[in-house]
Design a protein around this motif. Structure first.
Motif, PDB file in Angstrom:
ATOM      1  N   VAL A  11       0.823  -1.232   0.000  1.00  0.00           N
ATOM      2  CA  VAL A  11       0.000   0.000   0.000  1.00  0.00           C
ATOM      3  C   VAL A  11       0.848   1.269   0.000  1.00  0.00           C
ATOM      4  CG1 VAL A  11      -2.007  -1.067   1.094  1.00  0.00           C
ATOM      5  CG2 VAL A  11      -0.214  -0.102   2.532  1.00  0.00           C
ATOM      6  N   GLY A  12       2.145   1.142   0.128  1.00  0.00           N
ATOM      7  CA  GLY A  12       2.975   2.344   0.121  1.00  0.00           C
ATOM      8  C   GLY A  12       4.436   2.027  -0.113  1.00  0.00           C
ATOM      9  N   TYR A  13       5.154   3.047  -0.575  1.00  0.00           N
ATOM     10  CA  TYR A  13       6.591   2.909  -0.833  1.00  0.00           C
ATOM     11  C   TYR A  13       7.344   3.966  -0.038  1.00  0.00           C
ATOM     12  CZ  TYR A  13       5.060  -0.006  -4.691  1.00  0.00           C
ATOM     13  OH  TYR A  13       4.479  -0.997  -5.428  1.00  0.00           O
ATOM     14  N   ASP A  14       8.635   3.786   0.086  1.00  0.00           N
ATOM     15  CA  ASP A  14       9.436   4.724   0.872  1.00  0.00           C
ATOM     16  C   ASP A  14       9.481   6.090   0.181  1.00  0.00           C
ATOM     17  OD1 ASP A  14      11.861   4.016   3.151  1.00  0.00           O
ATOM     18  OD2 ASP A  14      11.780   5.995   2.235  1.00  0.00           O
ATOM     19  N   ALA A  15       9.375   7.152   0.997  1.00  0.00           N
ATOM     20  CA  ALA A  15       9.375   8.512   0.434  1.00  0.00           C
ATOM     21  C   ALA A  15      10.771   8.972   0.043  1.00  0.00           C
ATOM     22  CB  ALA A  15       8.780   9.487   1.447  1.00  0.00           C
ATOM     23  N   SER A  16      11.788   8.280   0.534  1.00  0.00           N
ATOM     24  CA  SER A  16      13.161   8.680   0.227  1.00  0.00           C
ATOM     25  C   SER A  16      13.708   7.864  -0.934  1.00  0.00           C
ATOM     26  CB  SER A  16      14.040   8.469   1.458  1.00  0.00           C
ATOM     27  OG  SER A  16      15.387   8.644   1.126  1.00  0.00           O
ATOM     28  N   ARG A  19      16.327   5.074   0.566  1.00  0.00           N
ATOM     29  CA  ARG A  19      15.900   3.972   1.413  1.00  0.00           C
ATOM     30  C   ARG A  19      14.876   3.155   0.636  1.00  0.00           C
ATOM     31  NH1 ARG A  19      17.852   4.177   6.592  1.00  0.00           N
ATOM     32  NH2 ARG A  19      17.475   1.962   6.350  1.00  0.00           N
ATOM     33  N   LYS A  20      14.918   1.853   0.784  1.00  0.00           N
ATOM     34  CA  LYS A  20      14.029   0.971   0.041  1.00  0.00           C
ATOM     35  C   LYS A  20      13.172   0.176   1.025  1.00  0.00           C
ATOM     36  CE  LYS A  20      15.898   2.400  -3.699  1.00  0.00           C
ATOM     37  NZ  LYS A  20      15.169   3.308  -4.573  1.00  0.00           N
ATOM     38  N   SER A  21      11.943   0.600   1.173  1.00  0.00           N
ATOM     39  CA  SER A  21      11.013  -0.130   2.032  1.00  0.00           C
ATOM     40  C   SER A  21       9.610  -0.021   1.430  1.00  0.00           C
ATOM     41  CB  SER A  21      11.033   0.431   3.456  1.00  0.00           C
ATOM     42  OG  SER A  21      10.477   1.716   3.488  1.00  0.00           O
ATOM     43  N   THR A  49      10.148  -4.728   9.560  1.00  0.00           N
ATOM     44  CA  THR A  49      10.909  -3.963  10.564  1.00  0.00           C
ATOM     45  C   THR A  49       9.986  -3.298  11.588  1.00  0.00           C
ATOM     46  OG1 THR A  49      10.950  -2.103   9.021  1.00  0.00           O
ATOM     47  CG2 THR A  49      12.927  -3.463   9.141  1.00  0.00           C
ATOM     48  N   THR A  50       8.861  -2.767  11.117  1.00  0.00           N
ATOM     49  CA  THR A  50       7.949  -2.071  12.031  1.00  0.00           C
ATOM     50  C   THR A  50       6.547  -2.624  11.836  1.00  0.00           C
ATOM     51  OG1 THR A  50       9.288  -0.116  11.583  1.00  0.00           O
ATOM     52  CG2 THR A  50       7.260   0.239  12.816  1.00  0.00           C
ATOM     53  N   VAL A  57       5.854  -2.206   7.996  1.00  0.00           N
ATOM     54  CA  VAL A  57       6.883  -1.702   7.086  1.00  0.00           C
ATOM     55  C   VAL A  57       7.887  -2.828   6.839  1.00  0.00           C
ATOM     56  CG1 VAL A  57       8.715  -0.003   6.753  1.00  0.00           C
ATOM     57  CG2 VAL A  57       6.598   0.662   7.894  1.00  0.00           C
ATOM     58  N   ILE A 146      10.938  -5.593  -7.528  1.00  0.00           N
ATOM     59  CA  ILE A 146      10.063  -4.966  -6.540  1.00  0.00           C
ATOM     60  C   ILE A 146       9.054  -4.024  -7.204  1.00  0.00           C
ATOM     61  CG2 ILE A 146      10.013  -3.578  -4.412  1.00  0.00           C
ATOM     62  CD1 ILE A 146      11.571  -6.177  -4.069  1.00  0.00           C
ATOM     63  N   SER A 147       9.478  -3.369  -8.274  1.00  0.00           N
ATOM     64  CA  SER A 147       8.582  -2.396  -8.901  1.00  0.00           C
ATOM     65  C   SER A 147       7.427  -3.065  -9.650  1.00  0.00           C
ATOM     66  CB  SER A 147       9.365  -1.482  -9.838  1.00  0.00           C
ATOM     67  OG  SER A 147       9.940  -2.250 -10.858  1.00  0.00           O
ATOM     68  N   GLU A 150       2.697  -6.492  -6.627  1.00  0.00           N
ATOM     69  CA  GLU A 150       1.633  -5.765  -5.937  1.00  0.00           C
ATOM     70  C   GLU A 150       1.245  -6.426  -4.617  1.00  0.00           C
ATOM     71  OE1 GLU A 150      -1.386  -5.729  -8.883  1.00  0.00           O
ATOM     72  OE2 GLU A 150      -0.228  -4.444 -10.213  1.00  0.00           O
TER      73      GLU A 150
ATOM     74  N   SER B  18       4.305   8.679  -1.371  1.00  0.00           N
ATOM     75  CA  SER B  18       4.452   7.313  -0.864  1.00  0.00           C
ATOM     76  C   SER B  18       3.582   6.291  -1.595  1.00  0.00           C
ATOM     77  CB  SER B  18       4.144   7.271   0.636  1.00  0.00           C
ATOM     78  OG  SER B  18       2.853   7.742   0.863  1.00  0.00           O
ATOM     79  N   HIS B  22       6.028   5.981  -7.282  1.00  0.00           N
ATOM     80  CA  HIS B  22       6.694   4.747  -7.667  1.00  0.00           C
ATOM     81  C   HIS B  22       6.384   4.358  -9.121  1.00  0.00           C
ATOM     82  CE1 HIS B  22       8.187   0.722  -7.144  1.00  0.00           C
ATOM     83  NE2 HIS B  22       7.072   0.264  -7.626  1.00  0.00           N
ATOM     84  N   PHE B  64       7.286   8.936   6.524  1.00  0.00           N
ATOM     85  CA  PHE B  64       7.029   8.012   5.418  1.00  0.00           C
ATOM     86  C   PHE B  64       8.310   7.375   4.882  1.00  0.00           C
ATOM     87  CE2 PHE B  64       3.214  10.534   5.511  1.00  0.00           C
ATOM     88  CZ  PHE B  64       2.225   9.602   5.290  1.00  0.00           C
TER      89      PHE B  64
END
Lengths: 157, 165
Positions: A11-16, A19-21, A49-50, A57, A146-147, A150, B18, B22, B64
C-alpha cells in the motif's frame, strides 16, 4: 516451529530515494511480527521492521541497511547480500578464489536463524576481481522485481 | 501564509510521494515532491515561518521513510535557511531560477544524505549513487513548473515578485 503465510498487498513505498522499504496492509492483528520474512514469487523480498495494528513496514533486500546471509548454489560459498539503494545488490565477502560466474544463483542461508535456508534471493550479473583485493566485487540482481509486484506473503513464525 | 493550506498541500504530497511516485520512476530515481515545497516556502515566507514549514515538511518525509527519524527535518531546515538567506539576490519569480535553485539544492541535499548513509551503512556504490543523485535532482527540478503552479494557486505568490524580505 510452524510457519504460516499471511498474504498482504503493498500500500505504500518509501518517500526517500535512498531507502528501500514498502508498507503492506497486514499487521499485528494478522499475526505479523518484527523480523518476519516477506516473499513473493518464491523469492525473498525483505523482512518486517515495524509493525502496527493493520500495517507493517518491510525493509527490502535492496535497502542500504539490509544484510542477508546467503550461499552461492553452484559453489556453496557463504556470502552476505547487501543492498545499495539501486535495483541491484552486492555480495560481500565473496572469496577471491570462488569460481563465480554470471547466472549463478544466491539463496538464503540459515546462519543467524532469521532466514529459512535455500530461499532464492538473487542472480549474479557481474563479478570483478581487483588485484590485491581479498574479496571479489560481485553485483547481483534480485530475483523479485520490486517495482512489478503488488502483493507479498509474510512468513510468520 | 495560510497554514491550513500548507498542511493540506503537505498531506497530499505525502500521499502522492508514498503511493503514486513509484509508478513514474526512472530506474531507481523518483521525483522528490517535498523538495519543491521547501524551495517554494523559502522563497515566499520569512525566516520563522520558513523554518517551521521546513521542519513540518521534513518530519512528514521522515514519517514516510525508513531511517533516522528527524534527519530530513534537519536537512530541510538547513536547506531552507540557505535559500532564504540569499533569496534577495535572485529573481524568484522566474521559472528558470526556480528550476535551477531546486536542482542545485536538491543535488546538494541528496549528496549530504548519501554521505550520511555511506557513513552509517558503508554500502553505497560511488558511481551509481552519483548517477542516481543526478537523476533524482533533475527529475525533481522537472516537476517544479507544475508544482509551483499548484502551490501558487493556493498561496499568495505575489510576494515572489514584489515584496522584499
Amino acid at each position: 516451529m510452524k510457519k504460516t503465510p499471511v498474504p498482504a498487498d503493498i500500500v505504500g513505498y518509501d518517500a526517500s530515494n535512498f531507502r528501500k522499504s514498502i508498507t503492506i496492509n497486514a499487521g499485528s492483528k494478522q499475526g505479523v511480527k518484527p523480523n518476519d520474512i516477506v516473499v513473493s514469487d518464491n523469492a525473498l523480498v525483505g523482512k518486517v521492521t515495524t509493525v502496527s495494528g493493520r500495517s507493517s513496514v518491510v525493509q527490502l533486500i535492496t535497502d542500504p541497511a539490509a544484510r542477508i546471509p546467503g550461499r552461492v548454489v553452484q559453489t556453496r560459498e557463504q556470502v552476505i547480500v547487501e543492498g545499495n539503494a539501486t535495483a541491484f545488490c552486492k555480495l560481500k565477502y565473496a572469496p577471491r578464489w570462488a569460481q563465480l560466474k554470471k547466472g549463478d544463483d544466491i539463496v538464503t542461508s540459515d546462519i543467524g536463524g532469521l532466514y529459512p535456508p535455500s530461499l532464492p534471493i538473487a542472480t549474479v550479473v557481474e563479478n570483478e576481481l581487483k588485484s590485491g583485493a581479498l574479496f571479489q566485487s560481485v553485483k547481483v540482481l534480485p530475483r523479485v522485481n520490486i517495482s512489478k509486484i503488488e502483493s507479498v506473503l509474510v512468513i510468520t513464525n | 501564509m495560510r497554514w491550513l493550506t500548507f498542511l493540506c498541500i503537505l498531506f497530499c504530497i505525502s500521499l502522492f510521494q508514498s503511493t503514486q511516485m513509484h509508478w513514474i520512476n526512472l530506474g531507481p530515481a523518483v521525483p522528490d515532491l517535498y523538495f519543491p515545497l521547501v524551495v517554494f516556502y523559502s522563497f515566499l515566507t520569512d525566516m520563522k515561518r520558513n523554518t517551521f514549514a521546513n521542519w513540518l515538511t521534513g518530519m512528514s518525509k521522515d514519517l514516510f521513510s525508513e531511517g533516522s527519524f528527524g534527519i530530513n527535518s534537519v536537512f530541510f531546515i538547513a536547506t531552507g535557511f540557505f535559500i532564504w538567506s540569499f533569496r534577495e539576490m535572485l529573481y524568484r519569480g522566474h521559472l528558470v531560477t526556480q528550476i535551477l535553485i531546486t536542482f542545485i539544492f536538491s543535488f546538494i541535499y541528496n549528496v549530504v544524505y548519501a554521505i550520511h548513509l555511506a557513513i552509517s551503512f558503508h554500502s553505497l556504490c560511488l558511481s551509481e549513487t552519483i548517477w542516481m543523485i543526478f537523476c533524482c535532482s533533475l527529475y525533481t527540478a522537472m516537476s517544479v513548473p507544475v508544482l509551483f503552479w499548484i502551490f501558487g494557486r493556493f498561496q499568495p505568490t505575489q510576494k515572489l515578485f514584489f515584496i522584499q524580505g
